[in-house]
Structure formats: structure tokens, C-alpha cells
Design an enzyme around this catalytic site. Structure first.
Site, PDB file in Angstrom:
ATOM      1  NE  ARG A  66     -22.837  10.932 -17.980  1.00  0.00           N
ATOM      2  CZ  ARG A  66     -21.865  10.418 -17.217  1.00  0.00           C
ATOM      3  NH1 ARG A  66     -21.503  11.018 -16.094  1.00  0.00           N
ATOM      4  NH2 ARG A  66     -21.284   9.288 -17.564  1.00  0.00           N
ATOM      5  NE  ARG A  99     -20.664   3.180 -17.245  1.00  0.00           N
ATOM      6  CZ  ARG A  99     -20.970   4.476 -17.341  1.00  0.00           C
ATOM      7  NH1 ARG A  99     -22.024   4.859 -18.046  1.00  0.00           N
ATOM      8  NH2 ARG A  99     -20.221   5.374 -16.763  1.00  0.00           N
ATOM      9  NE  ARG A 117     -19.408   8.400 -20.833  1.00  0.00           N
ATOM     10  CZ  ARG A 117     -18.881   8.336 -19.601  1.00  0.00           C
ATOM     11  NH1 ARG A 117     -18.586   9.466 -18.952  1.00  0.00           N
ATOM     12  NH2 ARG A 117     -18.658   7.196 -19.018  1.00  0.00           N
ATOM     13  NE  ARG A 137     -14.850   2.185 -12.813  1.00  0.00           N
ATOM     14  CZ  ARG A 137     -14.979   3.396 -13.357  1.00  0.00           C
ATOM     15  NH1 ARG A 137     -13.986   4.239 -13.392  1.00  0.00           N
ATOM     16  NH2 ARG A 137     -16.140   3.757 -13.858  1.00  0.00           N
TER      17      ARG A 137
HETATM   18  P1  AMP Z   1     -15.970   6.345 -16.205  1.00  0.00           P
HETATM   19  O1  AMP Z   1     -16.013   7.531 -17.093  1.00  0.00           O
HETATM   20  O2  AMP Z   1     -15.114   6.568 -14.978  1.00  0.00           O
HETATM   21  O3  AMP Z   1     -17.336   5.812 -15.854  1.00  0.00           O
HETATM   22  O4  AMP Z   1     -15.207   5.176 -17.017  1.00  0.00           O
HETATM   23  C1  AMP Z   1     -15.721   4.695 -18.247  1.00  0.00           C
HETATM   24  C2  AMP Z   1     -15.226   3.281 -18.503  1.00  0.00           C
HETATM   25  O5  AMP Z   1     -13.780   3.272 -18.552  1.00  0.00           O
HETATM   26  C3  AMP Z   1     -15.580   2.266 -17.436  1.00  0.00           C
HETATM   27  O6  AMP Z   1     -16.882   1.733 -17.616  1.00  0.00           O
HETATM   28  C4  AMP Z   1     -14.488   1.208 -17.646  1.00  0.00           C
HETATM   29  O7  AMP Z   1     -14.727   0.420 -18.780  1.00  0.00           O
HETATM   30  C5  AMP Z   1     -13.277   2.070 -17.955  1.00  0.00           C
HETATM   31  N1  AMP Z   1     -12.542   2.440 -16.724  1.00  0.00           N
HETATM   32  C6  AMP Z   1     -12.381   3.694 -16.189  1.00  0.00           C
HETATM   33  N2  AMP Z   1     -11.659   3.648 -15.074  1.00  0.00           N
HETATM   34  C7  AMP Z   1     -11.350   2.336 -14.866  1.00  0.00           C
HETATM   35  C8  AMP Z   1     -10.606   1.635 -13.863  1.00  0.00           C
HETATM   36  N3  AMP Z   1     -10.072   2.260 -12.822  1.00  0.00           N
HETATM   37  N4  AMP Z   1     -10.499   0.280 -14.011  1.00  0.00           N
HETATM   38  C9  AMP Z   1     -11.014  -0.375 -15.042  1.00  0.00           C
HETATM   39  N5  AMP Z   1     -11.740   0.219 -16.021  1.00  0.00           N
HETATM   40  C10 AMP Z   1     -11.899   1.573 -15.933  1.00  0.00           C
END
Ligand code: AMP
Length: 214
Positions: A128, A172, A161, A88
Site C-alpha cells: 500500500r 497490528r 506508512r 477496537r
Molecule cells: P488505522 O489507520 O485505523 O489502522 O489506525 C492506525 C493506528 O492508530 C492503529 O494501529 C492504532 O495504533 C491507532 N488507533 C486507531 N484507532 C484506534 C482505536 N480505536 N483504538 C486504539 N488505537 C487506535
């Protein structure tokens, strides 16, 4: 097949990953799922990650780099994998490239960019609902469960969530646009990028993906 799914939160990375794992028989490695599991279990990692996640910020690079480096060493990744939500940041992408340079079985073949407008994301994520039991995803308007509040597959409780609340979604998105979007150019320069219109029906997105990965 070693893939990265790149896209804003709510672009449909998880949904597409589920279809691709069935087709190619490779595991989905979702850093978001791994971090949520760590928070739920109250591990050291979970404690470090929670406040970043709750505010819509990214957790520090080194935490997720270490998780993925360990996960990629496992046997089930040797024939391929789908990275969902990693990398990311440019620092994460550089770390992954280093892992791939040392271990060919971790060298990325394609990066799928799921392209979607911000307002579509806000509508998708604010509606969602996720199953506490099996993680299945529903939507209050677009993908209603048969029984309100209950999962069709495992009858688990559906919940929103914390980071799917509108204010956090907007944070986000800001985080995505500032820190992750530059990866589109990064991978385009490496000739790895596959662009997909992620505002289409999930089956059509999958069909387009498979067509372009051939
Ligand atoms: P997601 O379910 O992929 O949207 O991830 C939820 C949250 O986890 C994100 O908003 C970040 O806070 C953290 N997160 C997930 N993947 C990463 C990553 N590759 N780098 C940094 N934070 C992450």
C-alpha cells in the site's frame, strides 16, 4: 444511517467508507486519520499516541473515546456517520453504547464486519502507498498510480506508512485478533452484525454492503 466498520487493518474499511459517504451523505470518522493528523501537527495527543502507533499497538482507550465523544457532538453527525477504526476494544464499544444510550443520534444501526484472511492483509498493506497530500490509496501491484510515486488525483507524493512495514503489519494483526475480533461476537449478540466477504473486488464489497443495509 449510523455505521461501524469493523475489520483487520487492510480489510478495506477506508475504501468502503469512501464509497458509503458518497451514497449516504454522512461523514467518515476515522480515529486512525485523526491520530495521524495529531502526530503530524505535534499536538499533545499526537505525542501521547505516536509510540503506540509506530509499534502496531493500540493507543489507550480513553484517548480515542474522548476524541470520538467530542466528534459525535458535532452537527454533521446528527443524520448519521461511519465509524472507521473505532471501536477496537470491548471498553471502547461499551463507552460508545453509553454515548448512544444518552443520545439517540449516536445509537448504532449496523456493524459491518469486513472478513479477510491474515495473509491477504499482509500482501495488501505491504504494497500500500498513501498520498501525503490527499490521503488517496494506491498499491504497488494492484492499483498502480499513472506516474510512479505520484498521486493521480492531486500529484502529491506517495509514501509507505511506517506501520505498513511487514513486521508492524504482523503486530497490528496480532493486536486485531486479540483485542478487536471479540467485538464480532459482541455485536452479533446485539443483532447488529452484517458480515461481508472483504476479499472481493471493492465495488462488489460496496454492492453487497448496500444490499445488506437496506
Ligand atoms: P488505522 O489507520 O485505523 O489502522 O489506525 C492506525 C493506528 O492508530 C492503529 O494501529 C492504532 O495504533 C491507532 N488507533 C486507531 N484507532 C484506534 C482505536 N480505536 N483504538 C486504539 N488505537 C487506535
Amino acid at each position: 444511517m449510523k455505521l461501524i466498520l469493523l475489520g483487520a487493518p487492510g480489510a478495506g474499511k477506508g475504501t468502503l467508507a469512501k464509497k458509503l459517504i458518497d451514497k449516504y451523505n454522512i461523514p467518515q470518522l476515522s480515529t486512525g486519520d485523526m491520530l495521524r493528523a495529531a502526530v503530524k501537527e505535534g499536538t499533545e495527543l499526537g505525542k501521547k499516541a505516536k509510540s503506540f502507533m509506530d509499534s502496531g499497538a493500540l493507543v489507550p482507550d480513553q484517548l480515542v473515546i474522548d476524541i470520538i465523544a467530542e466528534r459525535l457532538k458535532q452537527k454533521d453527525c446528527k443524520n448519521g456517520f461511519i465509524l472507521d477504526g473505532f471501536p477496537r476494544t470491548i471498553a471502547q464499544a461499551d463507552a460508545l453504547a453509553k454515548i448512544g444510550a444518552n443520545d439517540k443520534s449516536a445509537k448504532i444501526d449496523h456493524v459491518i464486519s469486513l472478513n479477510v484472511e491474515d495473509e491477504v492483509v499482509v500482501h495488501r498493506l505491504a504494497g500500500r502507498r498513501t498520498c501525503r497530500g490527499c490521503g488517496a490509496i494506491f498499491h504497488v501491484e494492484n492499483l498502480k498510480p499513472k506516474v510512479p510515486g505520484k498521486c493521480d488525483s492531486c500529484n502529491g507524493e506517495l509514501y509507505q506508512r511506517d506501520d505498513d512495514k511487514e513486521e508492524t503489519i504482523r503486530n497490528r494483526l496480532k493486536t486485531f485478533n486479540a483485542q478487536t475480533k471479540p467485538l464480532i461476537e459482541y455485536y452479533s449478540k446485539k443483532n447488529l452484525l452484517v458480515n461481508l466477504d472483504a476479499e472481493q473486488d471493492p465495488d462488489k464489497i460496496f454492492e453487497d454492503a448496500v444490499g445488506k443495509l437496506k
